[in-house]
Each structure stands twice: as C-alpha cells, then as structure tokens.
Design a protein around this motif. Structure first.
Motif, PDB file in Angstrom:
ATOM      1  N   LYS A   6      23.953 -31.317  -3.308  1.00 12.04           N
ATOM      2  CA  LYS A   6      24.157 -31.815  -4.670  1.00 12.04           C
ATOM      3  C   LYS A   6      25.057 -30.851  -5.434  1.00 12.04           C
ATOM      4  N   TRP A   7      25.785 -31.403  -6.394  1.00 13.10           N
ATOM      5  CA  TRP A   7      26.596 -30.583  -7.284  1.00 13.10           C
ATOM      6  C   TRP A   7      25.677 -29.894  -8.276  1.00 13.10           C
ATOM      7  N   ILE A   8      26.036 -28.677  -8.650  1.00 14.56           N
ATOM      8  CA  ILE A   8      25.299 -27.944  -9.674  1.00 14.56           C
ATOM      9  C   ILE A   8      25.963 -28.224 -11.013  1.00 14.56           C
ATOM     10  N   PHE A   9      25.142 -28.487 -12.021  1.00 20.11           N
ATOM     11  CA  PHE A   9      25.653 -28.760 -13.355  1.00 20.11           C
ATOM     12  C   PHE A   9      25.503 -27.529 -14.235  1.00 20.11           C
ATOM     13  N   CYS A  10      26.430 -27.356 -15.148  1.00 20.04           N
ATOM     14  CA  CYS A  10      26.444 -26.214 -16.062  1.00 20.04           C
ATOM     15  C   CYS A  10      25.214 -26.274 -16.964  1.00 20.04           C
ATOM     16  N   PRO A  11      24.467 -25.176 -17.081  1.00 21.58           N
ATOM     17  CA  PRO A  11      23.295 -25.185 -17.957  1.00 21.58           C
ATOM     18  C   PRO A  11      23.656 -25.162 -19.445  1.00 21.58           C
ATOM     19  N   ILE A  12      24.918 -24.878 -19.769  1.00 23.31           N
ATOM     20  CA  ILE A  12      25.346 -24.808 -21.171  1.00 23.31           C
ATOM     21  C   ILE A  12      25.863 -26.150 -21.651  1.00 23.31           C
ATOM     22  N   CYS A  13      26.872 -26.712 -20.958  1.00 21.13           N
ATOM     23  CA  CYS A  13      27.484 -27.965 -21.419  1.00 21.13           C
ATOM     24  C   CYS A  13      27.090 -29.174 -20.579  1.00 21.13           C
ATOM     25  N   LYS A  14      26.328 -28.963 -19.507  1.00 26.00           N
ATOM     26  CA  LYS A  14      25.823 -30.036 -18.641  1.00 26.00           C
ATOM     27  C   LYS A  14      26.894 -30.771 -17.837  1.00 26.00           C
ATOM     28  N   SER A  15      28.086 -30.214 -17.702  1.00 30.79           N
ATOM     29  CA  SER A  15      29.115 -30.851 -16.882  1.00 30.79           C
ATOM     30  C   SER A  15      29.039 -30.312 -15.452  1.00 30.79           C
ATOM     31  N   LYS A  16      29.686 -31.017 -14.533  1.00 32.46           N
ATOM     32  CA  LYS A  16      29.645 -30.651 -13.125  1.00 32.46           C
ATOM     33  C   LYS A  16      30.521 -29.427 -12.868  1.00 32.46           C
ATOM     34  N   PHE A  30      23.127 -15.516  -9.377  1.00 35.21           N
ATOM     35  CA  PHE A  30      24.420 -16.087  -9.016  1.00 35.21           C
ATOM     36  C   PHE A  30      25.258 -16.318 -10.269  1.00 35.21           C
ATOM     37  N   PRO A  31      26.481 -15.801 -10.322  1.00 37.73           N
ATOM     38  CA  PRO A  31      27.344 -16.034 -11.488  1.00 37.73           C
ATOM     39  C   PRO A  31      27.989 -17.420 -11.411  1.00 37.73           C
ATOM     40  N   LEU A  32      27.409 -18.372 -12.099  1.00 38.10           N
ATOM     41  CA  LEU A  32      27.885 -19.753 -12.088  1.00 38.10           C
ATOM     42  C   LEU A  32      28.931 -19.929 -13.174  1.00 38.10           C
ATOM     43  N   TYR A  33      30.144 -20.326 -12.766  1.00 40.47           N
ATOM     44  CA  TYR A  33      31.249 -20.512 -13.709  1.00 40.47           C
ATOM     45  C   TYR A  33      31.470 -22.000 -13.934  1.00 40.47           C
ATOM     46  N   CYS A  34      31.659 -22.379 -15.198  1.00 35.40           N
ATOM     47  CA  CYS A  34      31.935 -23.764 -15.543  1.00 35.40           C
ATOM     48  C   CYS A  34      33.403 -23.890 -15.937  1.00 35.40           C
ATOM     49  N   PRO A  35      34.181 -24.736 -15.227  1.00 37.13           N
ATOM     50  CA  PRO A  35      35.598 -24.892 -15.562  1.00 37.13           C
ATOM     51  C   PRO A  35      35.824 -25.656 -16.865  1.00 37.13           C
ATOM     52  N   LYS A  36      34.837 -26.406 -17.316  1.00 37.55           N
ATOM     53  CA  LYS A  36      35.018 -27.175 -18.541  1.00 37.55           C
ATOM     54  C   LYS A  36      34.827 -26.315 -19.791  1.00 37.55           C
ATOM     55  N   CYS A  37      33.674 -25.635 -19.884  1.00 42.79           N
ATOM     56  CA  CYS A  37      33.421 -24.818 -21.084  1.00 42.79           C
ATOM     57  C   CYS A  37      33.863 -23.363 -20.894  1.00 42.79           C
TER      58      CYS A  37
END
Length: 63
Positions: A6-16, A30-37
């Motif tokens: 499954k794809w992990i969703f951003c805990p801040i903006c909820k995008s994939k 784990f340093p999870l980076y969100c490309p959207k926010c």
C-alpha cells in the motif's frame, strides 16, 4: 503468496507519498517526505499503521 503493498499517506496533508510498504514492513524513525506539502516527518510504520515520532522543528538559518 503475493503480498499486497500500500502507498503511505502524508500524516500532515493526507496526500499520497512516493513510499510503498507491505504488511510485514516495519519502519522505525523513518524520515517520510511528502512531495505535495514538502514536509518531512519522522514516523514509525508497522502493519500499515503510521505513528508520528515528531514533526521536525523549523530550522533557523544563520547568516
């Protein structure tokens, strides 16, 4: 047995995000980076459940 991932969703903006995990995947600090926010969050992931360790503070820029 084919395992689903499954794809992990951003805990801040909820995008994939661009990170995929399987059910048996365990990520700790784990340093999870969100490309959207464009935010990075330290997360723990176990059985598709995301727990935020801490959101990084804004870094001060010295001149």
């Amino acid at each position: 047995m084919i395992e689903k991932s499954k794809w992990i969703f951003c805990p801040i903006c909820k995008s994939k995000t661009r990170t995929k995990v399987c059910a048996v995947t365990i990520l700790i600090n784990f340093p999870l980076y969100c490309p959207k926010c464009k935010q990075e969050s330290l997360v723990n992931i176990k059985k598709y459940k995301i727990a935020i360790v801490k959101e990084p503070d804004a870094e001060t820029q010295s001149q």
